[in-house]
Structures are given as structure tokens and as C-alpha cells.
Design a protein around this motif. Structure first.
Motif, short mmCIF file in Angstrom:
data_model
loop_
_atom_site.label_atom_id
_atom_site.label_comp_id
_atom_site.label_asym_id
_atom_site.label_seq_id
_atom_site.Cartn_x
_atom_site.Cartn_y
_atom_site.Cartn_z
N THR A 128 38.04 30.21 15.96
CA THR A 128 37.63 29.98 17.35
C THR A 128 38.51 30.84 18.26
O THR A 128 39.73 30.85 18.10
N PRO A 129 37.89 31.56 19.18
CA PRO A 129 38.71 32.38 20.08
C PRO A 129 39.66 31.51 20.89
O PRO A 129 39.31 30.40 21.28
N GLU A 130 40.86 32.02 21.13
CA GLU A 130 41.84 31.24 21.89
C GLU A 130 41.67 31.45 23.39
O GLU A 130 41.39 32.55 23.84
N LEU A 131 41.82 30.37 24.11
CA LEU A 131 41.64 30.38 25.56
C LEU A 131 42.84 29.71 26.18
O LEU A 131 43.17 28.59 25.82
N LEU A 132 43.45 30.33 27.14
CA LEU A 132 44.59 29.72 27.82
C LEU A 132 44.80 30.48 29.12
O LEU A 132 44.53 31.68 29.18
N ASP A 133 45.26 29.76 30.14
CA ASP A 133 45.57 30.40 31.41
C ASP A 133 44.38 31.18 31.97
O ASP A 133 44.50 32.36 32.32
N LEU A 134 43.25 30.51 32.06
CA LEU A 134 42.06 31.20 32.56
C LEU A 134 42.10 31.26 34.09
O LEU A 134 42.52 30.31 34.75
N ILE A 154 37.93 34.45 33.39
CA ILE A 154 37.10 33.34 32.88
C ILE A 154 35.76 33.84 32.32
O ILE A 154 35.27 33.31 31.31
N THR A 171 34.53 33.03 28.60
CA THR A 171 33.39 32.11 28.37
C THR A 171 32.37 32.80 27.47
O THR A 171 31.82 32.19 26.54
N ILE A 218 33.68 32.78 23.84
CA ILE A 218 33.59 31.52 23.09
C ILE A 218 32.11 31.20 22.79
O ILE A 218 31.79 30.67 21.72
N ASN A 219 31.21 31.58 23.71
CA ASN A 219 29.78 31.37 23.44
C ASN A 219 29.26 32.31 22.36
O ASN A 219 28.22 32.05 21.75
N GLN A 273 30.20 32.65 19.55
CA GLN A 273 30.18 32.00 18.24
C GLN A 273 28.75 31.59 17.85
O GLN A 273 28.50 31.26 16.69
N CYS A 274 27.85 31.58 18.82
CA CYS A 274 26.46 31.16 18.57
C CYS A 274 25.82 32.05 17.52
O CYS A 274 25.85 33.28 17.64
N PRO A 275 25.23 31.44 16.49
CA PRO A 275 24.63 32.26 15.42
C PRO A 275 23.31 32.93 15.83
O PRO A 275 22.87 33.86 15.15
N MET A 300 22.85 33.43 27.07
CA MET A 300 24.05 32.79 27.61
C MET A 300 24.97 33.82 28.26
O MET A 300 25.61 33.55 29.28
N LEU A 320 25.51 26.45 20.41
CA LEU A 320 26.36 27.63 20.61
C LEU A 320 27.45 27.75 19.55
O LEU A 320 28.22 28.70 19.55
N LYS A 365 44.53 25.46 22.55
CA LYS A 365 44.07 26.80 22.92
C LYS A 365 42.56 26.96 22.83
O LYS A 365 42.05 28.07 22.93
#
Lengths: 330, 330
Positions: A9-15, A20, A24, A27-28, A30-32, A40, B217, B252
């Protein structure tokens, strides 16, 4: 050999407002499903750009959340306020134009609107679709043809209009069944006919969030007098359209952008022979309309061609999968 | 002298995928409010561009209508599915960032989320916000200060967290009143303190349309363990934030993009003196947090400055009216 393990899963922090959007989208991603991924990506991009370009305030965001909530909660088994919203924003017209481009000489489409139902009675030729005594009697004589003028038989035709007060049956409290509606089939000669009432202009519902929005925008809610038709037969492009009565005061300011010149019709007085032939009174008006259908195949080809040209002109590197664009990553 | 008569309603006819956007904007331009006119112009532009760039199919449009309808109908007095949608799309984070930019050293904001309520009890210092026996006891010691380190007294502080099972009170059927919530005020020294339970990670609701979207997603629905705080006092910028417990497996990959490094806190074991001072047991954990507020004035100045710079870099000719951008037509 490439690893087949899914990526972490991609890491997200301090957006922030600057990072952003790509995060976003990441992370979306990842949808197959490539098509949903693309939808999206474009949705998030436009939604975020909208907020950034307008510097959307918290109060405006809250008002939008409340507006969408009320719109959903106004929907019922017989009312579709989100379709109405799509209609007044011009989106319905646009989606119809994208999906049902018309080869030359075909009948143009118009907006479906929120009042189509699935409980209209199946009726035979000559049926009376409206029993409203306040309505002005109308004889509707139609034919369905292909582009070469050949009749198309056995087309399922769904017809709906308002009563003489400008309301669809579903707008009346305590509706106990369909009226001003019917489903029929074209005959061997492509023809179908029925009795109805002369359409009247009417306001779209003004008691819900969409009506309130129009009022805030200084827009009137009126639609010019029209009758809806939906024509379908396997192998032929599904046609959602309407015919509009010439001379309506709202002919050029339809609240939902539905009117096309080719769909404006003249109602004629009846002659003795026609009245006798169809067994209707001499105060009946006559509407004659020919519907010209495109084949599914030629519509699909035209749609694909339009899509490829449009995406190219937008500078997007896309390919069509099942006739729908996805990014071409090859 | 210019005429003061209102312009006639713009005429619309024969709308196509190429001319629907300017015509929708033109008819919406009847709106007397310059800000709403601008919001609608950007909304219509982005909505139509989205449909054109994706060649949105009729089936996809129908799915979107149904999704929005279900989202509205999932909302209730204690559930706000549209806020949840805004959260998972990154819009909530973005709107907070636009509206509450933080001067240096101020406490950063985080997402409000859909679970804030207005019925939390007003409680005194030392109150126990959670009576959940399954929760791990937590002592929360806070202070509110300005950027110069001076205490800010009489700040209204709204606090909410889940129970030990990871559910807010409103997520339980038959909720008969608030729990894991409280509203208190900072003292003369800027301090406030209360007893609660150690926050746990939890999934956002997966039984509604937004949860279904995340699943499509390929995104997990989890939020890392956190406690919400909302601080308000006239003259100070409204602060919506949360503190996150360090080391959470979802630290994260928060499903709603809320985590900032500056908001991640360590929970400490308690020492004898502190336990005695606050009258809590020795198995209690301690969370110490200082909130630094910006003044309303400095936030407004920073927001305006950011807006002017951002709009300029977007190439838009705008002016601010009541701190909100509208086109500069002069």
C-alpha cells in the motif's frame, strides 16, 4: 521475471493542498480495473482542482454536503432528484450526446428526465394513454424507419407525458397506478399510433433541492410542452428522445436543455377522413412523427471514432477497451 | 446610461457535446451572486470536462446516479456518508488546508470525519469521557497556547473517540445518549485534562456505498488509532485536529489521509506522582499534548495571501470579496 506479489500500500503522510491530489490518485491506483482507475483519476483531479481554483470555503463545502444529502433523500421509488440535477447541469444532454451520436438523417436524442417509470402498461395500437378529461385530445401517428427509409417492425416504444395540469402521474400523492404512459410495438409497416392529450409546458419540481438551486441561480424551472419516446430493438441504437410542440413560450429556454430544432413538431387540425379512419372526434389534434433509428453497429463505430478524435485533440494517450477509453501504457 | 432592465433569458437550442458547456454557464450567469456564479462556472466546466475526457458511458452515469442516491439515503441523524465520501476522496483534507493554513509553530489540522455530534455533555476538568470497561485507561493532559507560548483560557474543546471495539457511540444500534465524547473549557493556565481510553485503530463504515467504493478500489478502510479534538474561541482560528498514537499499523495508510507527523504522539507509562496527583491507577497511560492556536486575523491574512498567489499561478484574474475569489471583471 517480474514479481507477482502485489505492491505494498502506498504510504501517505503529511498531506497538503499541494500533494493531496497525486497521493489520492496513487492510493486509488491499487484498483485492479483500468477503467475505474481512470475514472477515479479524472474525478479526483477535477474535484480537487475545483476546490483549489475556487478556494472552496468550509461553509461552502458544508452547504454542498448538505445539498447532496438532501438531494439523495428527496429520491424515492417515483422521484429521482439526482437525475434532475444532472439534467439542469447539462450533464444528461452531454452524456447522451457522447453515447448516442447520430449518423446523418437519424432522429436526434433528448433528455430522459427523472419521470420515466418501469410500470407503464403494455398497450395495443390505438390505445388511449391519457384519461385526463381536462386534456385536449391528440391523435399520434408514428412510424419507425431505418436510414434507407425501410420500416422497422417490432420496436418497443415507451411513451410518457404529463396530464393536462403539467404533472406526471408519479407527482400526484397517492398514485395508485400508471397514467399518461404506455408501451407499444411498431407494426410490420413500422407504424404505431395511439391517442393522448396535447402536451403542456410545466415546471420541473421546485419543492426539492434542485428547484431551490435553480431559484438561487435566477433560472426559471420550465420545460416546453413535449412528449417522451424511448425506442428499443436489439441491433438498433437505443433512442431516448422527445417531440416538442412548436411555439411554446419555453421553446428556447428549456430548463434541462432538451430541445432540438429537428424535434419541434407542428400539431395539425384533423380532417374528416383521418377522424373517421381512427375513430376520433373532430376536435382532435394530430401529431405525425417519423423516428429514424441508427443500427447499433454504426452508432458504436461513430462513438469510437468520436472518442479517438476527441481524446487525441485533448492530448491524451488513450486506447479503447470495450469501447471505453483507458490510458495506453504500452 | 446603461439600461437597468434585466437581460432576457439566454436562448438555448440544439445543444451538443461541443456547445453545452458555454451555454450552461451562460444560463447560470443569470445568478445575481458573483461568488455562486463563479462556483457554478467551475463546477459545470469540471463536470463536463470529466464526462468528455472519460467519454462517460450511459451505464457509468447511471451507476454514479445510483451511488450518489444511495450515499444520500445512507445519511441519517447520526451518520454522514457524504462527509465520509469527501474524506476518502481527499477533498476534506484539501478544504481544511485551504481554509486553515497554519502559521509556523501552530498545531496542524486533521479531518473532522463524519462522527462529530452536537450532543456531547459539557464536562468539568478530570471528567471520565469513556466508561467502556474494555478500554485501556488513559490520562490526557493538555494545554492551549498562542504562538508566543502564552496560555489561552476559556477555549471550548470538543473531544471524541471510539470505544474499545473501534466504534463511535452513534455506530451502535439503539444509542441512548453520547459516550466517548465531552466538551470542556481550558482553565486560566490554558490547561484542560480528562480521563479516556487508549484509542484503537478501526475501519470506517464498510456497510455503505463509500465502503463499497473503497473495496472496488482495492483500498483498505482502516484509520490509525486517534482521538479527535476541536478547539474554538472567538478571535482564534477554529482548530479541527486529532492526535494519532505512534506505531499504529495504519499510521502511514490512513483511509482518510488525516495523519501528520506533528500530530503523532507517544503514550507514556504513568509515574507514581502523576497517578497520585490526578487520582488515577498505575496502569493508566498518559497522553500529553499542547495545542498552539493561530489568531483569526493571522489565519485570514495567510489564507488571503495563499489564495492570491495560487490564483495568480493558475493564470486566473480574480479579486477577493469577503475573502473569497470572484472573477475580476474591472
Amino acid at each position: 521475471m517480474a514479481s507477482t506479489a502485489p505492491p505494498p500500500t502506498p504510504e501517505l503522510l503529511d498531506l497538503t493542498m499541494d500533494n493531496i491530489t497525486p497521493n489520492t490518485i496513487r492510493i486509488n491506483a491499487q484498483c485492479p480495473d483500468a477503467r475505474l482507475r481512470y475514472l477515479m483519476e479524472r474525478l479526483v483531479t477535477h474535484l480537487h482542482d475545483l476546490a483549489r481554483e475556487t478556494r472552496l470555503s468550509t461553509a461552502e463545502w458544508t452547504a454542498a454536503i448538505q445539498f447532496l444529502t438532501r438531494t439523495g433523500q428527496t429520491c424515492s421509488a417515483v422521484r429521482q432528484e439526482f437525475i434532475l440535477l444532472s439534467d439542469v447541469l447539462g450533464l444528461s444532454l452531454l452524456v447522451d450526446a457522447v453515447n448516442h451520436p447520430k449518423p446523418a438523417s437519424c432522429t436526434e436524442g433528448s433528455v430522459l428526465g427523472p419521470f420515466h417509470t418501469h410500470d407503464a402498461p403494455v398497450v395495443a395500437a390505438g390505445a388511449r394513454l391519457s384519461a385526463d378529461p381536462a386534456g385536449e385530445p391528440l391523435l399520434v401517428l408514428c412510424a419507425v424507419r431505418d436510414r434507407a427509409g425501410r420500416p422497422i417492425a417490432d420496436v418497443k416504444v415507451d411513451i410518457w407525458e404529463t396530464d393536462a395540469s403539467g404533472h406526471y402521474d408519479v407527482q400526484h400523492e397517492g398514485r395508485d397506478g400508471p397514467s399518461e404512459r404506455g408501451v407499444m410495438r411498431s407494426g410490420e409497416d413500422g407504424g404505431f399510433w395511439f391517442r393522448a392529450i396535447v402536451p403542456v409546458s410545466y415546471p420541473i419540481p421546485t419543492d426539492g433541492p434542485v428547484g431551490q438551486l435553480l431559484q438561487m441561480l435566477g433560472r426559471h424551472p420550465w420545460r416546453p410542452a413535449h412528449m417522451h419516446f424511448m425506442l428499443e430493438k436489439p441491433g438498433w441504437d437505443h433512442l431516448v428522445t422527445a417531440v416538442y410542440v412548436r411555439g411554446d413560450p419555453y421553446e428556447k429556454t428549456d430548463a434541462v436543455f432538451g430541445v432540438k430544432q429537428s424535434l419541434i413538431v407542428d400539431l395539425e387540425p384533423i380532417d374528416d377522413a383521418t377522424a373517421a379512419q381512427y375513430g376520433v372526434s373532430l376536435d382532435t389534434k394530430v401529431l405525425r412523427q417519423e423516428f429514424v433509428l441508427a443500427s447499433e453497429k454504426e452508432t458504436a463505430e461513430l462513438r469510437d471514432k468520436n472518442a479517438v478524435e476527441a481524446l487525441k485533440s485533448l492530448g491524451l494517450n488513450m486506447k479503447l477497451v470495450d469501447h471505453l477509453p483507458v490510458p495506453d501504457l504500452d
